[in-house]
Design an enzyme around this catalytic site. Structure first.
Site, PDB file in Angstrom:
ATOM      1  N   LYS A  64       2.876 -15.356   2.233  1.00  8.56           N
ATOM      2  CA  LYS A  64       2.955 -16.160   0.854  1.00  8.56           C
ATOM      3  C   LYS A  64       4.567 -16.382   0.923  1.00  8.56           C
ATOM      4  CE  LYS A  64       1.489 -17.554  -3.090  1.00  8.56           C
ATOM      5  NZ  LYS A  64       0.459 -18.803  -3.161  1.00  8.56           N
ATOM      6  N   ASP A 110      -3.404 -18.365   0.348  1.00 10.02           N
ATOM      7  CA  ASP A 110      -4.458 -18.773  -0.450  1.00 10.02           C
ATOM      8  C   ASP A 110      -5.145 -20.080   0.132  1.00 10.02           C
ATOM      9  OD1 ASP A 110      -2.042 -20.198  -0.419  1.00 10.02           O
ATOM     10  OD2 ASP A 110      -1.874 -20.753  -2.691  1.00 10.02           O
ATOM     11  N   ASP A 167     -12.687  -8.899   4.508  1.00  6.68           N
ATOM     12  CA  ASP A 167     -14.105  -8.839   3.816  1.00  6.68           C
ATOM     13  C   ASP A 167     -14.739 -10.272   3.782  1.00  6.68           C
ATOM     14  OD1 ASP A 167     -14.034  -6.134   3.167  1.00  6.68           O
ATOM     15  OD2 ASP A 167     -14.524  -6.133   1.368  1.00  6.68           O
ATOM     16  N   TYR A 206       0.841  -1.169   0.114  1.00 14.98           N
ATOM     17  CA  TYR A 206      -0.033  -0.056   0.091  1.00 14.98           C
ATOM     18  C   TYR A 206       0.887   1.141  -0.071  1.00 14.98           C
ATOM     19  CZ  TYR A 206      -4.660  -1.831   0.901  1.00 14.98           C
ATOM     20  OH  TYR A 206      -5.912  -2.509   0.726  1.00 14.98           O
ATOM     21  N   ASP A 248      -6.872  -6.757   4.320  1.00 13.36           N
ATOM     22  CA  ASP A 248      -7.819  -6.267   3.362  1.00 13.36           C
ATOM     23  C   ASP A 248      -8.702  -7.303   3.042  1.00 13.36           C
ATOM     24  OD1 ASP A 248      -9.296  -4.061   2.456  1.00 13.36           O
ATOM     25  OD2 ASP A 248      -8.419  -4.487   0.520  1.00 13.36           O
TER      26      ASP A 248
HETATM   27  C1  IPM Z   1     -10.427  -0.823   3.948  1.00 15.80           C
HETATM   28  C2  IPM Z   1     -10.590  -0.205   2.611  1.00 15.80           C
HETATM   29  C3  IPM Z   1      -9.106   0.565   2.267  1.00 15.80           C
HETATM   30  C4  IPM Z   1      -8.238  -0.404   2.331  1.00 15.80           C
HETATM   31  C5  IPM Z   1      -9.348   1.354   1.128  1.00 15.80           C
HETATM   32  C6  IPM Z   1     -10.557   2.377   1.122  1.00 15.80           C
HETATM   33  C7  IPM Z   1      -8.240   2.356   0.746  1.00 15.80           C
HETATM   34  O1  IPM Z   1     -10.713  -1.237   1.528  1.00 15.80           O
HETATM   35  O2  IPM Z   1     -10.206  -0.140   4.875  1.00 15.80           O
HETATM   36  O3  IPM Z   1     -10.609  -1.895   3.913  1.00 15.80           O
HETATM   37  O4  IPM Z   1      -7.862  -0.841   1.359  1.00 15.80           O
HETATM   38  O5  IPM Z   1      -7.532  -0.138   3.588  1.00 15.80           O
HETATM   39 MN    MN Z   2     -11.290  -3.387   2.419  1.00 13.18          MN
END
Ligand code: IPM
Ligand code: MN
Ligand code: NAD
Length: 357
Positions: free
Chosen positions: A190, A222, A250, A140, A246
């Site tokens: 990884k 993975d 999710d 990042y 990240d």
């Molecule tokens: C998160 C988001 C951010 C990230 C983006 C919006 C920069 O996806 O906070 O999970 O990737 O950290």
């Molecule tokens: Mn995110």
């Protein structure tokens, strides 16, 4: 007195932050906490007003506050902007400027939501895991980065860098968290391909020596993505680098019903940021359909981690559990036999659970 900077941002950001503030106001009264909120522009909203996603006044307000409650940033409208002017830059810069290298993303199943997950009940029952995501390093932020013309096209580069010190400090956060939980850390990398992961694994092994009571295992990313849906209850603390964290968080959100359920705390320095892990959800914006629970639970994390108000934090979490127990659901977590409500009503219901509690 606790000073809280409110950065609602774009899309559903302002809608869910409104409900979080509603609940924090009630919990503040109940526990005699003086919570003082001050709002500022961020993301696309700030680009519109000032031409910059993170105006200097906003950053200054955050620095002067005890904590930041952040909504979400981003939207299709801004996707064509140069990278440094995109709304998403604001949250990245904030994390870096405030020195928040540790991102805690807890995924816990609220039992009434067992039918909301897309996975079988016996797979998700009892999920209680914590993703500890490194937040200010890795791909990042690594340099060089960018796109340049070359003969016959263009060339794009991103750089994945980690230093010993960066890995050590995030690993400590994970092991300390595990000490207070079920004493297991799964470090995700990884290392079969990436040099940065090879160093990551070595440094994590070193840190582990100071925590003999915590079990450490290493897992390739993975495989981890697969294990999360195969048998998520094997996980206690997942320790991982920025981008893997990240993505996996999710995925973890969906295990417990919806991305609208997962809060986060970004810590490691004086001023913490508390935000739902979801984005601006442009498809839901302005429709009173977004689930405000991730934002409300982020408020609870703020009470716990920055203000040390464990009892008030637990009261908020209990109010969420009670509203779910009574059968109220936003569309993302709806299942047969439950009562559909909008963003505002869900906030009202949780706030009233809180004031009665
Ligand atoms: C998160 C988001 C951010 C990230 C983006 C919006 C920069 O996806 O906070 O999970 O990737 O950290
Ligand atoms: Mn995110
Ligand atoms: P998203 O998280 O906004 O949405 C993904 C899906 O989840 C959508 O179907 C959305 O409707 C749903 N969803 C999200 N939040 C929800 C909620 N509270 N209740 C119910 N459903 C919810 O991710 P995306 O669509 O990939 O990104 C949209 C924008 O948000 C992009 O500009 C992206 O860069 C940005 N983004 C910002 C942040 C942040 O500010 N921290 C995080 C992720 C994405």
């Amino acid at each position: 007195m606790f000073k809280i900077a409110l950065l609602p941002g774009d899309g559903v950001g302002p809608e869910v932050i409104r409900e979080a503030v509603k609940c924090l106001d009630v919990v503040g009264k109940r526990f005699s906490l003086e919570l003082r909120f001050q709002a500022a522009l961020v993301g696309g909203a700030a680009v519109e007003a000032t031409g910059r996603p993170l105006p200097p006044d906003t950053l200054e307000l955050c620095r002067q506050s005890d904590a930041v409650l952040f909504g979400a940033v981003g939207g299709q409208k801004y996707d064509g902007l140069p990278r440094e002017l995109r709304p998403e830059r604001a949250i990245l810069d904030l994390r870096q400027e405030l020195g928040l290298y540790a991102n805690l993303r807890p995924a816990r199943l609220f039992l009434p939501l067992i039918a909301a997950s897309t996975l079988k009940e016996e797979v998700v029952r009892g999920i209680d895991l914590l993703v500890v995501r490194e937040l200010t390093g890795g791909i990042y932020f690594g340099k060089p980065r960018g796109i340049e013309p070359i003969e016959g096209g263009e060339r794009a580069v991103d750089t994945l860098i980690y230093t010993t010190a960066e890995i050590e400090r995030i690993a400590k956060v994970a092991f300390q968290a595990a000490q207070r939980r079920r004493r297991k850390v799964t470090s995700v990398d990884k290392a079969n391909v990436l040099a940065s992961s090879e160093l990551w694994r070595r440094v994590v092994n070193g840190v582990a020596r100071a925590f003999p009571e915590v079990a450490l295992e290493h897992m390739y990313v993975d495989n981890c993505a697969m294990q999360l849906v195969r048998d998520p209850r094997q996980f206690d603390v997942i320790l991982t680098e920025n981008m893997f964290g990240d993505i996996l968080s999710d995925e973890a959100a969906m295990l417990v019903g919806s991305i609208g359920m997962l809060p986060s705390a970004s810590i490691g320095a004086k001023v913490g940021i508390y935000e739902p892990i979801h984005g601006s959800a442009p498809d839901l914006a302005g429709k009173d359909k977004a689930n405000p629970i991730a934002a409300i639970l982020s408020g609870a994390m703020m009470l716990r981690h920055t203000f040390g108000q464990e009892e008030a934090a637990e009261a908020m979490e209990e109010a969420v559990a009670n509203a779910l127990e009574r059968g109220y659901r936003t569309p993302d977590i709806q299942s047969p036999g439950t009562t559909l409500v909008g963003t505002t009503q869900m906030g009202d219901l949780i706030a009233s659970e809180l004031s009665e509690g």
